[in-house]
Write an enzyme that holds these catalytic residues in place. Sequence first.
Site, PDB file in Angstrom:
ATOM      1  N   LYS A  67       0.089   4.207  -0.342  1.00 14.23           N
ATOM      2  CA  LYS A  67      -0.597   5.396   0.193  1.00 14.23           C
ATOM      3  C   LYS A  67      -0.396   6.586  -0.759  1.00 14.23           C
ATOM      4  O   LYS A  67      -0.480   6.389  -1.962  1.00 14.23           O
ATOM      5  CB  LYS A  67      -0.113   5.687   1.608  1.00 14.23           C
ATOM      6  CG  LYS A  67      -0.209   4.438   2.510  1.00 14.23           C
ATOM      7  CD  LYS A  67      -0.080   4.739   3.951  1.00 14.23           C
ATOM      8  CE  LYS A  67      -0.076   3.420   4.737  1.00 14.23           C
ATOM      9  NZ  LYS A  67      -0.293   3.598   6.161  1.00 14.23           N
ATOM     10  N   GLU A 112      -6.050  -5.379  10.373  1.00 10.76           N
ATOM     11  CA  GLU A 112      -5.100  -4.303  10.630  1.00 10.76           C
ATOM     12  C   GLU A 112      -5.478  -3.585  11.927  1.00 10.76           C
ATOM     13  O   GLU A 112      -6.272  -2.624  11.894  1.00 10.76           O
ATOM     14  CB  GLU A 112      -5.125  -3.283   9.486  1.00 10.76           C
ATOM     15  CG  GLU A 112      -4.699  -3.836   8.147  1.00 10.76           C
ATOM     16  CD  GLU A 112      -4.008  -2.780   7.306  1.00 10.76           C
ATOM     17  OE1 GLU A 112      -2.855  -2.990   6.956  1.00 10.76           O
ATOM     18  OE2 GLU A 112      -4.617  -1.738   7.032  1.00 10.76           O
ATOM     19  N   SER A 120       2.785  -2.324  10.601  1.00 13.99           N
ATOM     20  CA  SER A 120       4.230  -2.255  10.863  1.00 13.99           C
ATOM     21  C   SER A 120       5.002  -3.483  10.402  1.00 13.99           C
ATOM     22  O   SER A 120       6.008  -3.853  11.014  1.00 13.99           O
ATOM     23  CB  SER A 120       4.490  -2.020  12.366  1.00 13.99           C
ATOM     24  OG  SER A 120       3.922  -0.815  12.784  1.00 13.99           O
ATOM     25  N   HIS A 138      -9.895   0.962   4.474  1.00 15.96           N
ATOM     26  CA  HIS A 138      -8.640   1.165   5.210  1.00 15.96           C
ATOM     27  C   HIS A 138      -8.896   2.146   6.364  1.00 15.96           C
ATOM     28  O   HIS A 138      -9.681   3.095   6.213  1.00 15.96           O
ATOM     29  CB  HIS A 138      -7.563   1.708   4.261  1.00 15.96           C
ATOM     30  CG  HIS A 138      -6.206   1.705   4.877  1.00 15.96           C
ATOM     31  ND1 HIS A 138      -5.799   2.670   5.760  1.00 15.96           N
ATOM     32  CD2 HIS A 138      -5.179   0.830   4.769  1.00 15.96           C
ATOM     33  CE1 HIS A 138      -4.561   2.395   6.170  1.00 15.96           C
ATOM     34  NE2 HIS A 138      -4.168   1.277   5.566  1.00 15.96           N
ATOM     35  N   GLY A 164       1.283   6.327  15.698  1.00 13.09           N
ATOM     36  CA  GLY A 164       1.856   7.108  16.785  1.00 13.09           C
ATOM     37  C   GLY A 164       1.912   6.372  18.109  1.00 13.09           C
ATOM     38  O   GLY A 164       2.410   6.913  19.099  1.00 13.09           O
ATOM     39  N   ASN A 197       0.858  -1.185   0.000  1.00 11.50           N
ATOM     40  CA  ASN A 197       0.000   0.000   0.000  1.00 11.50           C
ATOM     41  C   ASN A 197       0.899   1.243   0.000  1.00 11.50           C
ATOM     42  O   ASN A 197       1.434   1.624   1.041  1.00 11.50           O
ATOM     43  CB  ASN A 197      -0.911  -0.026   1.242  1.00 11.50           C
ATOM     44  CG  ASN A 197      -1.774   1.218   1.345  1.00 11.50           C
ATOM     45  OD1 ASN A 197      -1.881   1.987   0.396  1.00 11.50           O
ATOM     46  ND2 ASN A 197      -2.393   1.418   2.496  1.00 11.50           N
ATOM     47  N   GLU A 219      -7.293   4.546   7.442  1.00 17.48           N
ATOM     48  CA  GLU A 219      -7.033   5.960   7.134  1.00 17.48           C
ATOM     49  C   GLU A 219      -8.202   6.580   6.372  1.00 17.48           C
ATOM     50  O   GLU A 219      -8.483   7.767   6.516  1.00 17.48           O
ATOM     51  CB  GLU A 219      -5.715   6.095   6.348  1.00 17.48           C
ATOM     52  CG  GLU A 219      -4.522   5.907   7.279  1.00 17.48           C
ATOM     53  CD  GLU A 219      -3.262   5.385   6.615  1.00 17.48           C
ATOM     54  OE1 GLU A 219      -3.168   5.433   5.378  1.00 17.48           O
ATOM     55  OE2 GLU A 219      -2.373   4.920   7.352  1.00 17.48           O
TER      56      GLU A 219
HETATM   57  C1  PEP Z   1      -1.312   0.167   6.285  1.00 16.62           C
HETATM   58  O1  PEP Z   1      -1.449   1.381   6.283  1.00 16.62           O
HETATM   59  O2  PEP Z   1      -2.119  -0.580   5.712  1.00 16.62           O
HETATM   60  C2  PEP Z   1      -0.151  -0.376   6.982  1.00 16.62           C
HETATM   61  C3  PEP Z   1      -0.155  -1.636   7.298  1.00 16.62           C
HETATM   62  O3  PEP Z   1       0.844   0.514   7.238  1.00 16.62           O
HETATM   63  P1  PEP Z   1       2.237   0.187   7.948  1.00 16.62           P
HETATM   64  O4  PEP Z   1       2.794  -1.059   7.318  1.00 16.62           O
HETATM   65  O5  PEP Z   1       3.086   1.375   7.666  1.00 16.62           O
HETATM   66  O6  PEP Z   1       1.946  -0.012   9.390  1.00 16.62           O
END
Ligand code: PEP
Length: 261
Positions: free
Chosen positions: A10, A177, A223, A100, A186, A8, A102
Site C-alpha cells: 500500500k 478479497e 487479514s 483493489h 474497521g 501489498n 481501496e
Molecule cells: C489488502 O488490502 O489487499 C489486504 C488484504 O489487506 P489486509 O491483509 O491488511 O487485510
Amino acid sequence: MKKIIIANWKMAPASLKEAVSFLAKIGEYLKRNKSGSEIVIAPPYVYLESLISASAAAKGYGGLRFASQNVFWEEKGAFTGEISPKMLKNLGANYAIIGHSERRKYAAETDEMINKKVIAALNEGLKAVLCVGEPLEVRKKGKKAAMNFVKNQLQKDLKGIKKLSIVGRGLLVIAYEPVWSISTSGTGLVCSPDDALEMIKYIKKLLTTNYQLLTPRVLYGGSVDSQNIQGFLKHNEIDGALVGGASINAKEFKKIVELTI
Ligand code: PEP
C-alpha cells in the site's frame, strides 16, 4: 503445491532506504526457496525500479517477483499521473494489482475502468491480479447474495476477455478479497478459510465455464497473517494469498514466507 503470495505494501514505507532494507531481509530468506512458490512484492510505484534492480543484482532472490498496485489502460499520451502496462513491463514488473477495493473506494474506480485496465495489462503480457469481493452489507444478506455480487463484478471486470488469446497462459489471477475482511475495514471480522474456500471454488467454476480459463488461479486476501495463513493455504483450491498489513512488517512477513516456501 506452488502458491503465490503477494505483499501489498500500500502507501508504505516512507523512504526508499526502508524499502530496500525490507527487501534485503526477505530476499536473503528467499534464496532458500526451492518450492516453486512465488513471492511477489507490490511496493508503491516510486520504489519499483530500485527494488527490481536490487533484486536483479542479487540474482533474483529465488522466485521473487514484482507487482504494481495499479496501472492505466492507455499505452501513452496525455494522462497526467498515470503509468502504462508497457512502462511496467519494460521496468521488469511481472504483475499489476487491479481493482483493489481501496482504489474502488478512494479513487472512484468503476468496473468499466477496471475492465479496461485488465485488458490493457493482459494485452501487454503483464499478469493481472483482479481483486473482487463483496462489502459487509451484502455478506449480511447471506452467501448467495455474496456469490451473486462477485459474479456480477467478474462479469463487468472481465467483459470481452474471451476474445483475448490468454487462455491457458496463466496471465489472469483473481484475488477474492471480501471488503469486510480487510484488516483496515474497521469491522474486526475475518473471513473463515471455509467461507473463502467456498467462494473461491465458485469463482473457479465461473472462470472455467464462462471464460474458458482452464487453470484459473484464485488467491484469498483479507487479514492474512502468520497465525492464520496455513488455514487458507492448506486447501489446494486456494492458490495463495494477497497480504496487506502483515506484509509491511518484516518479521511477520518472513514468517509468512517461511510457511509458504
Ligand atoms: C489488502 O488490502 O489487499 C489486504 C488484504 O489487506 P489486509 O491483509 O491488511 O487485510
